[in-house]
Scaffold this motif. Sequence first.
Motif, PDB file in Angstrom:
ATOM      1  N   ASP A 163      39.944   4.575  18.238  1.00  0.00           N
ATOM      2  CA  ASP A 163      38.526   4.950  18.203  1.00  0.00           C
ATOM      3  C   ASP A 163      38.129   6.041  19.207  1.00  0.00           C
TER       4      ASP A 163
ATOM      5  N   SER B  38      36.571  -0.213  23.169  1.00  0.00           N
ATOM      6  CA  SER B  38      35.606   0.831  22.806  1.00  0.00           C
ATOM      7  C   SER B  38      34.233   0.637  23.439  1.00  0.00           C
TER       8      SER B  38
ATOM      9  N   ARG C 294      32.127  -7.144  20.808  1.00  0.00           N
ATOM     10  CA  ARG C 294      32.585  -5.871  21.402  1.00  0.00           C
ATOM     11  C   ARG C 294      31.876  -4.597  20.918  1.00  0.00           C
ATOM     12  N   ASP C 295      32.282  -3.525  21.594  1.00  0.00           N
ATOM     13  CA  ASP C 295      31.959  -2.132  21.270  1.00  0.00           C
ATOM     14  C   ASP C 295      30.496  -1.768  21.527  1.00  0.00           C
TER      15      ASP C 295
ATOM     16  N   ALA D 114      35.434   3.547  12.763  1.00  0.00           N
ATOM     17  CA  ALA D 114      35.030   3.419  14.181  1.00  0.00           C
ATOM     18  C   ALA D 114      34.271   4.644  14.683  1.00  0.00           C
TER      19      ALA D 114
HETATM   20  C1  FRU Z   1      38.137  -0.679  16.281  1.00  0.00           C
HETATM   21  C2  FRU Z   1      38.559  -1.556  17.452  1.00  0.00           C
HETATM   22  C3  FRU Z   1      37.380  -1.921  18.324  1.00  0.00           C
HETATM   23  C4  FRU Z   1      38.013  -2.214  19.646  1.00  0.00           C
HETATM   24  C5  FRU Z   1      39.142  -1.206  19.685  1.00  0.00           C
HETATM   25  C6  FRU Z   1      40.380  -1.685  20.386  1.00  0.00           C
HETATM   26  O1  FRU Z   1      39.176   0.078  15.771  1.00  0.00           O
HETATM   27  O2  FRU Z   1      39.204  -2.716  16.966  1.00  0.00           O
HETATM   28  O3  FRU Z   1      36.614  -2.990  17.820  1.00  0.00           O
HETATM   29  O4  FRU Z   1      37.140  -2.057  20.717  1.00  0.00           O
HETATM   30  O5  FRU Z   1      39.445  -0.888  18.340  1.00  0.00           O
HETATM   31  O6  FRU Z   1      41.342  -0.677  20.479  1.00  0.00           O
END
Ligand code: FRU
Length: 509
Positions: free
Chosen positions: A47, A108, A174-175, A291
């Motif tokens: 990402d 991310s 997350r993220d 992403a």
């Molecule tokens: C999306 C993801 C995110 C995570 C990251 C880990 O591709 O799975 O949810 O933060 O990649 O590398």
Amino acid sequence: MNKATFLSLAFAALTGGLFAQEKPAATPTPQWRPVYHFTPPTNWTNDPNGLIFLNGQFNLYYQHNPFENKWGHMSWGHATSKDLVTWKHLPVAIPEVVGKDTTTWIYSGSAVLDKNNTSGFGKNGKAPIVAIFTADQPKQKKESQFIAYSNDGGLSYKQYAHNPVIDLNMKDFRDPNVFWHEPTKQWIMTVAMVDEHMVRIYGSKNLKKWTKLSDFGPAGYTKNGWECPSLVPLVVDNNPAKIKWVLFVSSGGDHGPLMQYYVGDFNGTTFKNDNPADKVLTVDYGDAFYAAIPWRDAPQNKKILLGWLQNGKQETNPWKGQMSIPHDLSVKTTSEGLRLKQSPSTIVSGSLAKYAKGTLSKTNLTLENTLQLSPPGHFDGNSNWIDAVIKLNGAKKVGFTVAEKKGTAKKVLVGYDVEKQILYVDCTGAESANKSTENQIQTAPMKAVNGEIKIQVLIDKSSLEVFGNDGEKVISTMIYPDKDATGLSAFSEGKSAIKTLKVWDLNRR
Ligand code: FRU
């Protein structure tokens, strides 16, 4: 067998690593390294992270394994660019933290320029840059939100001493994506409750203390976990007085990655979806775009989306993974309602002339059967950018053949099927081991406008991105042509006419 071979085989057998020792060194794949798309110099990326424009430079952080060409040791890699084409590669900005009992992977997230030093991390009157990301702690099976700050323009970051800033004791949470919301004078965060198929919205005055404001979802596509949500205000029909908020969410679709979006309004607390909850709106109809998040603080108030192009099983060396072409975003009124419009960013297209080693331009030309576009030495390096407007007239199918191997049936077709009213990428004639059967042909519904279609084809060694009707529909995918499969031509089944055609040869290698 010479002595050295014997000794190494004996050593391998002794250590039980016979197969590991015998594994051939990775073969470099320069023929698949894109020219005008971002790739890390070596090793893995997924990402894009922390997209922020600072001091005249686009900063790109990215999910990176600094040690190996596969996912792991997640850290934030870093690069900057003035024009989104040429990148300066910088040291890892936020490395994984390996402790005695805990390893923290830097997943991310986003980055903001804290202009008013709301966080207090600023030094000597200079605004800090604050990164907000997920700390994934695999041993603890836990994801929580961390912050880190930079006082050197985004080159290096210090972890906040009182992390985490949000901890729900969850495994998949997350993220975070953060932006400043001027009307309510607060930072807003969208973050994914992965398995609940929800986006949680938080507010904060100082980036350290966060208050839950609302939840969005489940809605749209919910068969797979939700990741990487972001919320962006977009101009409607080129009228800056008309703004709609678009919420992006990534999740694995039925046939690969799927990014969906919701159009609605955001009042500083809640996102209200304009459409019924079961409506799925697709960002990209291909099998690679994922992403994606917007660039914050981009010039000219532009809203630019950058995604990761997943390349599945295919190994590339010495890097793996690449970014998409940046997309300029807006919203358009259509017969079906308000829809996302995405075009290759004008920041990139504005510098094509500078980068092109050759340009081809044609107008008002009858197209029937095949029109060769790649005489030897020109447009034959699989790094081309095509902009075309085609009058369909009586044709059944029109489009372009890319990555064609002379004298064989190997090729990839990018076209428009008039009867079916679809934009398509057909990889059935290509090296296709990397694609599942159902992804050999990828399609997007698209209507001709006044008997014409506009099609933009961006081929860059191993990536293929197709924009239909000024970014109304997008198909992004990965292709892995043989070194000598580089032919380029236009085709028409039945008579059509090229109204305008421009091709830039961007192969600088
Ligand atoms: C999306 C993801 C995110 C995570 C990251 C880990 O591709 O799975 O949810 O933060 O990649 O590398």
